[in-house]
Motif scaffolding. Structure first.
Motif, PDB file in Angstrom:
ATOM      1  N   LEU A  87       0.828  -1.214   0.000  1.00 30.73           N
ATOM      2  CA  LEU A  87       0.000   0.000   0.000  1.00 30.73           C
ATOM      3  C   LEU A  87       0.860   1.260   0.000  1.00 30.73           C
ATOM      4  O   LEU A  87       0.556   2.231  -0.703  1.00 30.73           O
ATOM      5  N   GLU A  88       1.928   1.257   0.786  1.00 31.64           N
ATOM      6  CA  GLU A  88       2.821   2.421   0.791  1.00 31.64           C
ATOM      7  C   GLU A  88       3.403   2.663  -0.593  1.00 31.64           C
ATOM      8  O   GLU A  88       3.486   3.811  -1.053  1.00 31.64           O
ATOM      9  N   SER A  89       3.808   1.613  -1.256  1.00 27.67           N
ATOM     10  CA  SER A  89       4.367   1.750  -2.598  1.00 27.67           C
ATOM     11  C   SER A  89       3.314   2.250  -3.575  1.00 27.67           C
ATOM     12  O   SER A  89       3.587   3.115  -4.413  1.00 27.67           O
ATOM     13  N   ALA A  90       2.094   1.719  -3.462  1.00 26.87           N
ATOM     14  CA  ALA A  90       1.018   2.150  -4.351  1.00 26.87           C
ATOM     15  C   ALA A  90       0.704   3.625  -4.159  1.00 26.87           C
ATOM     16  O   ALA A  90       0.488   4.368  -5.125  1.00 26.87           O
ATOM     17  N   LEU A  91       0.695   4.084  -2.913  1.00 22.92           N
ATOM     18  CA  LEU A  91       0.372   5.485  -2.630  1.00 22.92           C
ATOM     19  C   LEU A  91       1.470   6.432  -3.103  1.00 22.92           C
ATOM     20  O   LEU A  91       1.206   7.604  -3.379  1.00 22.92           O
ATOM     21  N   ALA A  92       2.690   5.942  -3.208  1.00 17.73           N
ATOM     22  CA  ALA A  92       3.806   6.785  -3.643  1.00 17.73           C
ATOM     23  C   ALA A  92       3.876   6.913  -5.165  1.00 17.73           C
ATOM     24  O   ALA A  92       4.659   7.714  -5.684  1.00 17.73           O
ATOM     25  N   ALA A  93       3.087   6.127  -5.880  1.00 18.64           N
ATOM     26  CA  ALA A  93       3.132   6.123  -7.348  1.00 18.64           C
ATOM     27  C   ALA A  93       1.966   6.917  -7.922  1.00 18.64           C
ATOM     28  O   ALA A  93       0.860   6.902  -7.371  1.00 18.64           O
ATOM     29  N   ASN A  94       2.205   7.593  -9.020  1.00 21.68           N
ATOM     30  CA  ASN A  94       1.126   8.276  -9.727  1.00 21.68           C
ATOM     31  C   ASN A  94       0.274   7.237 -10.453  1.00 21.68           C
ATOM     32  O   ASN A  94       0.797   6.414 -11.197  1.00 21.68           O
ATOM     33  N   SER A  95      -1.020   7.279 -10.229  1.00 22.37           N
ATOM     34  CA  SER A  95      -1.910   6.311 -10.868  1.00 22.37           C
ATOM     35  C   SER A  95      -3.311   6.893 -10.954  1.00 22.37           C
ATOM     36  O   SER A  95      -3.641   7.878 -10.286  1.00 22.37           O
ATOM     37  N   LYS A  96      -4.128   6.277 -11.786  1.00 20.94           N
ATOM     38  CA  LYS A  96      -5.505   6.731 -11.930  1.00 20.94           C
ATOM     39  C   LYS A  96      -6.410   6.126 -10.872  1.00 20.94           C
ATOM     40  O   LYS A  96      -7.456   6.674 -10.557  1.00 20.94           O
ATOM     41  N   HIS A  97      -6.012   4.971 -10.327  1.00 20.81           N
ATOM     42  CA  HIS A  97      -6.884   4.275  -9.379  1.00 20.81           C
ATOM     43  C   HIS A  97      -6.044   3.326  -8.531  1.00 20.81           C
ATOM     44  O   HIS A  97      -5.100   2.703  -9.028  1.00 20.81           O
ATOM     45  N   ILE A  98      -6.399   3.229  -7.235  1.00 24.77           N
ATOM     46  CA  ILE A  98      -5.784   2.253  -6.339  1.00 24.77           C
ATOM     47  C   ILE A  98      -6.906   1.449  -5.702  1.00 24.77           C
ATOM     48  O   ILE A  98      -7.789   2.018  -5.054  1.00 24.77           O
ATOM     49  N   ALA A  99      -6.887   0.151  -5.887  1.00 24.86           N
ATOM     50  CA  ALA A  99      -7.902  -0.719  -5.291  1.00 24.86           C
ATOM     51  C   ALA A  99      -7.237  -1.692  -4.334  1.00 24.86           C
ATOM     52  O   ALA A  99      -6.125  -2.164  -4.589  1.00 24.86           O
TER      53      ALA A  99
END
Length: 290
Positions: free
Chosen positions: A210-222
């Protein structure tokens, strides 16, 4: 969606101007956005003739090919940058001022999908140019190697996603060979392509993923997990100093409420939700999450 200038364009400029197809294919393989401009009609004297093509980079530079001189270039470059920005093709009609007046339009007008521009060159010819954006395939970035993650990797390419799987090295065998496999949960901060991140770690590295996902630019995180688990993980992330506005990017439990039970069904419900997010506004309707 904004894009930076392709790093590969220094090499692209060295390509033969006539080898537009090879240049376009190289940029596609490198996941670099570009626009392909094609002259589809000419009337009277024009420098370029029907069939002439050019590859235009996201920064507006002409990477290869030729569609005429400065008379057409500024209008086509402007249209190409707009096409790359919004993903929609453009049809440009470059005409001398007197012909524009005859049909009752001015430079900059858009009529029935045709954008009109003024030809200031002495030739006073007319040229119609079709500008098509070519954007990288959207990326489905999967973090974790759960059964749902493996099912997502199998199903995602069927609806246009390019699969990238992040998991510990010993777990990567769960994914099909056509996925781009990455050891660990480190996701690059930026990407030329739209990215949709799904965390399906099932207790193996939830926080790190989750930390890695939040640090990346993306259109959506599920996140694949229950409301209770998501609340617990968000609390842990707050303790680590992650701000509420970032935590609000996490959407979960992932997927539409289709009554899914099996990993394959859950993956289908997640992909249905991602498709809704991806296509939001493209058919004139808003997306509502269930």
């Amino acid at each position: 969606m904004k894009h930076s200038a392709p790093e590969t364009l220094s090499a692209a400029h060295q390509a033969s101007a006539s080898d537009v197809s090879a240049l376009a294919e190289q940029l596609r393989q490198d996941a670099e956005p570009y626009a392909l401009a094609t002259v589809v009609r000419t009337i009277s004297v024009t420098a370029a003739k029907a069939g002439a093509k050019a590859v235009i980079a996201a920064d507006g530079s002409i990477a290869g090919g030729w569609i005429g001189g400065g008379c057409a270039r500024s209008a086509v470059i402007k249209a190409a940058k707009a096409a790359i920005e919004d993903g929609e093709p453009k049809l440009i009609s470059l005409q001398p001022e007197d012909l524009l007046a005859e049909i009752g339009v001015e430079a900059g007008d858009n009529r029935q999908g045709v954008q009109f521009a003024k030809n200031m060159c002495p030739s006073q010819g007319t040229m119609d140019i079709f500008v098509e954006p070519v954007l990288p395939r959207p990326k489905l970035v999967i973090l974790g190697a759960s059964p749902v993650a493996a099912a997502l990797a199998q199903q995602g390419p069927n609806i246009g996603f390019e699969c990238i799987a992040h998991a510990p090295l010993e777990d990567l065998s769960a994914f099909p060979e056509f996925c781009d496999l990455k050891d660990g949960f480190i996701v690059p901060e930026n990407s030329n392509a739209e990215r949709y991140l799904v965390v399906s770690t099932q207790g193996r590295g939830d926080l790190a993923a989750l930390e890695s996902a939040l640090a990346a630019n993306s259109k959506h995180i599920a996140f694949v997990g229950s409301h209770r688990k998501i609340a617990h993980l968000k609390s842990r992330l707050r303790e680590k100093g992650i701000r509420e506005e970032s935590l609000n990017r996490i959407d979960g439990p992932a997927g539409l409420d289709l009554g899914a039970i099996t990993p394959e069904e859950i993956a289908l419900s997640i992909l249905a939700e991602l498709l809704m997010v991806r296509r939001k506004g493209q058919r004139g309707t808003d997306v509502h999450h269930i």
